[in-house]
Write a protein that holds these residues in place. Structure first.
Motif, mmCIF file in Angstrom:
data_model
loop_
_atom_site.group_PDB
_atom_site.id
_atom_site.type_symbol
_atom_site.label_atom_id
_atom_site.label_comp_id
_atom_site.label_asym_id
_atom_site.label_seq_id
_atom_site.Cartn_x
_atom_site.Cartn_y
_atom_site.Cartn_z
ATOM 1 N N LEU A 81 0.828 -1.203 0.000
ATOM 2 C CA LEU A 81 0.000 0.000 0.000
ATOM 3 C C LEU A 81 0.866 1.259 0.000
ATOM 4 C CD1 LEU A 81 -2.750 -0.984 2.601
ATOM 5 C CD2 LEU A 81 -2.831 -1.182 0.106
ATOM 6 N N MET A 82 0.413 2.262 -0.703
ATOM 7 C CA MET A 82 1.124 3.532 -0.731
ATOM 8 C C MET A 82 1.038 4.204 0.639
ATOM 9 S SD MET A 82 2.986 5.367 -2.665
ATOM 10 C CE MET A 82 2.607 4.792 -4.324
ATOM 11 N N SER A 88 6.662 0.470 -1.666
ATOM 12 C CA SER A 88 6.019 1.516 -2.448
ATOM 13 C C SER A 88 6.575 2.868 -1.988
ATOM 14 C CB SER A 88 4.499 1.476 -2.272
ATOM 15 O OG SER A 88 3.951 0.313 -2.868
ATOM 16 N N VAL A 89 6.903 3.725 -2.931
ATOM 17 C CA VAL A 89 7.586 4.987 -2.632
ATOM 18 C C VAL A 89 6.671 6.157 -2.987
ATOM 19 C CG1 VAL A 89 9.619 6.416 -3.043
ATOM 20 C CG2 VAL A 89 9.809 3.913 -3.120
ATOM 21 N N PRO A 90 6.150 6.878 -1.996
ATOM 22 C CA PRO A 90 5.258 8.008 -2.288
ATOM 23 C C PRO A 90 5.969 9.114 -3.066
ATOM 24 C CG PRO A 90 5.070 7.346 0.017
ATOM 25 C CD PRO A 90 6.267 6.631 -0.549
ATOM 26 N N PRO A 95 0.438 13.296 -1.775
ATOM 27 C CA PRO A 95 -0.003 12.235 -0.877
ATOM 28 C C PRO A 95 -1.378 11.692 -1.269
ATOM 29 C CG PRO A 95 -0.362 14.362 0.148
ATOM 30 C CD PRO A 95 0.366 14.626 -1.147
ATOM 31 N N VAL A 96 -1.639 10.465 -0.850
ATOM 32 C CA VAL A 96 -2.964 9.858 -0.991
ATOM 33 C C VAL A 96 -3.780 10.286 0.229
ATOM 34 C CG1 VAL A 96 -4.249 7.704 -1.124
ATOM 35 C CG2 VAL A 96 -2.055 7.913 -2.306
ATOM 36 N N ARG A 97 -4.791 11.126 0.016
ATOM 37 C CA ARG A 97 -5.509 11.719 1.137
ATOM 38 C C ARG A 97 -6.994 11.380 1.177
ATOM 39 N NH1 ARG A 97 -2.941 17.854 1.131
ATOM 40 N NH2 ARG A 97 -1.018 17.355 2.271
ATOM 41 N N SER A 98 -7.541 10.849 0.105
ATOM 42 C CA SER A 98 -8.989 10.653 0.035
ATOM 43 C C SER A 98 -9.302 9.334 -0.659
ATOM 44 C CB SER A 98 -9.638 11.800 -0.732
ATOM 45 O OG SER A 98 -9.236 11.766 -2.095
ATOM 46 N N VAL A 99 -10.569 8.936 -0.587
ATOM 47 C CA VAL A 99 -10.998 7.747 -1.308
ATOM 48 C C VAL A 99 -10.787 7.941 -2.801
ATOM 49 C CG1 VAL A 99 -12.985 6.308 -1.891
ATOM 50 C CG2 VAL A 99 -12.627 7.030 0.471
ATOM 51 N N GLY A 100 -11.053 9.144 -3.294
ATOM 52 C CA GLY A 100 -10.819 9.418 -4.704
ATOM 53 C C GLY A 100 -9.369 9.223 -5.092
ATOM 54 N N ASP A 101 -8.441 9.630 -4.205
ATOM 55 C CA ASP A 101 -7.022 9.400 -4.463
ATOM 56 C C ASP A 101 -6.711 7.909 -4.505
ATOM 57 O OD1 ASP A 101 -6.485 12.131 -4.522
ATOM 58 O OD2 ASP A 101 -5.857 12.215 -2.427
ATOM 59 N N LEU A 102 -7.287 7.130 -3.577
ATOM 60 C CA LEU A 102 -7.062 5.681 -3.565
ATOM 61 C C LEU A 102 -7.547 5.048 -4.861
ATOM 62 C CD1 LEU A 102 -8.103 4.790 0.095
ATOM 63 C CD2 LEU A 102 -5.809 4.531 -0.894
ATOM 64 N N VAL A 103 -8.703 5.495 -5.346
ATOM 65 C CA VAL A 103 -9.238 4.956 -6.596
ATOM 66 C C VAL A 103 -8.317 5.312 -7.764
ATOM 67 C CG1 VAL A 103 -11.159 5.108 -8.229
ATOM 68 C CG2 VAL A 103 -11.617 4.897 -5.780
#
Length: 293
Positions: A81-82, A88-90, A95-103
């Motif tokens: 996972l990010m 995994s390297v951000p 950054p991944v901050r929301s469900v939309g980002d995860l999608v």
């Protein structure tokens, strides 16, 4: 500048990855949020099965499922996972901050897997705990990209967490140490002896630089109706009431196939329930079954 991976974590990760039943193909898939490590095993032309670990875990946890037969029928893709422990390297400043980002992140991961030779069509998607929450959100928003959904003791998908579990977990979340992690996992498992390599990696993750995981609402379960969904629940889980979760699954997704495994705990579920997980994840029957421990 990426934070270097501690040598002790790297060694524990390699030990756990060495438990996989064959040479693992390691890919660093580019995404808008950074590069994502995907560990693959199984026939290149087989249907892809993408698996997301729980919070604080890594892709190495899926080796037991691959060994139990999943990698004979599928090309297994275990994802780090990010923002969590792993390779995994951000991307700085993204950054991944929301469900939309995860999608969006998972869109890019699946695109990268497709270009690597396993086909660009729908994939089987699965996840454990927090990874199941991500998988359910993704399937609800991208049903055309998911051939089937496997949810392993999903948290905050069908029911909330028990307050007592949250209170017990707070010290580990606030300041993780190997001792606190070991004590918490012993409590959660009822003292059952864990896999040594898995436990070592869990303890090493305490010193791994990570970010706060994305939180948010439950997935829109109505969007999952008509999608083949299989739910496996840990009968000894302390994080939630598995009977209540099974009832909620039946109410929300009557066609899902739900099984409660009486002897299984939550955190080590991908290891202890590997045989059940590796069975064909086809369409559900709408029944809830309890299997012997």
């Amino acid at each position: 500048m990426p934070v270097p991976v501690p040598d002790s974590f790297r060694a524990a990760y390699e030990e756990a990855l060495g438990r996989w039943p064959g040479p693992v193909d390691r890919a660093d898939v580019p995404t808008p949020y950074g590069t994502t490590r995907v560990n693959g095993l199984g026939p290149a032309a087989a249907p892809p099965f993408v698996l997301l670990p729980g919070g604080g875990a890594t892709s190495t946890v899926w080796g037991a499922c691959a060994a139990a037969g999943l990698a004979r029928r599928h090309r297994v893709h275990g994802v780090d996972l990010m923002g969590g422990p792993g390779f995994s390297v951000p991307r700085p400043g993204r950054p991944v901050r929301s469900v939309g980002d995860l999608v969006g992140w998972l869109d890019a991961v699946l695109d990268g897997i497709g270009t690597a030779g396993s086909g660009a069509g729908p994939v089987f998607l699965g996840g454990h705990s927090y990874g199941a929450w991500i998988a359910a959100h993704y399937a609800a928003r991208r049903p055309g990209r998911v051939a089937g959904l496997l949810l392993l003791d999903p948290t905050r998908v069908f029911a909330g967490l028990r307050p007592g579990y949250v209170l017990r977990a707070l010290p580990v979340l606030a300041r993780p140490t190997p001792e606190r992690i070991r004590s918490f996992l012993a409590w959660e498992s009822g003292g059952a002896a864990p896999d040594p390599a898995w436990l070592r990696l869990q303890e090493e993750a305490a010193g791994f630089p990570s970010v706060r995981p994305v939180s948010g609402p439950r997935p829109g379960l109505a969007a999952l109706r008509g999608l083949p969904v299989r739910v496996l629940l840990a009968g000894r889980a302390r994080c939630h009431d598995p009977v209540r979760v099974a009832r909620a699954v039946a109410g929300a997704l009557p066609d899902a196939r739900t099984e409660v495994l009486p002897g299984a705990g939550h955190h080590a579920f991908p290891l202890t329930a590997a045989g059940a997980i590796a069975r064909d994840p086809g369409p559900g029957t709408g029944r809830t079954a309890a299997r012997p421990s």
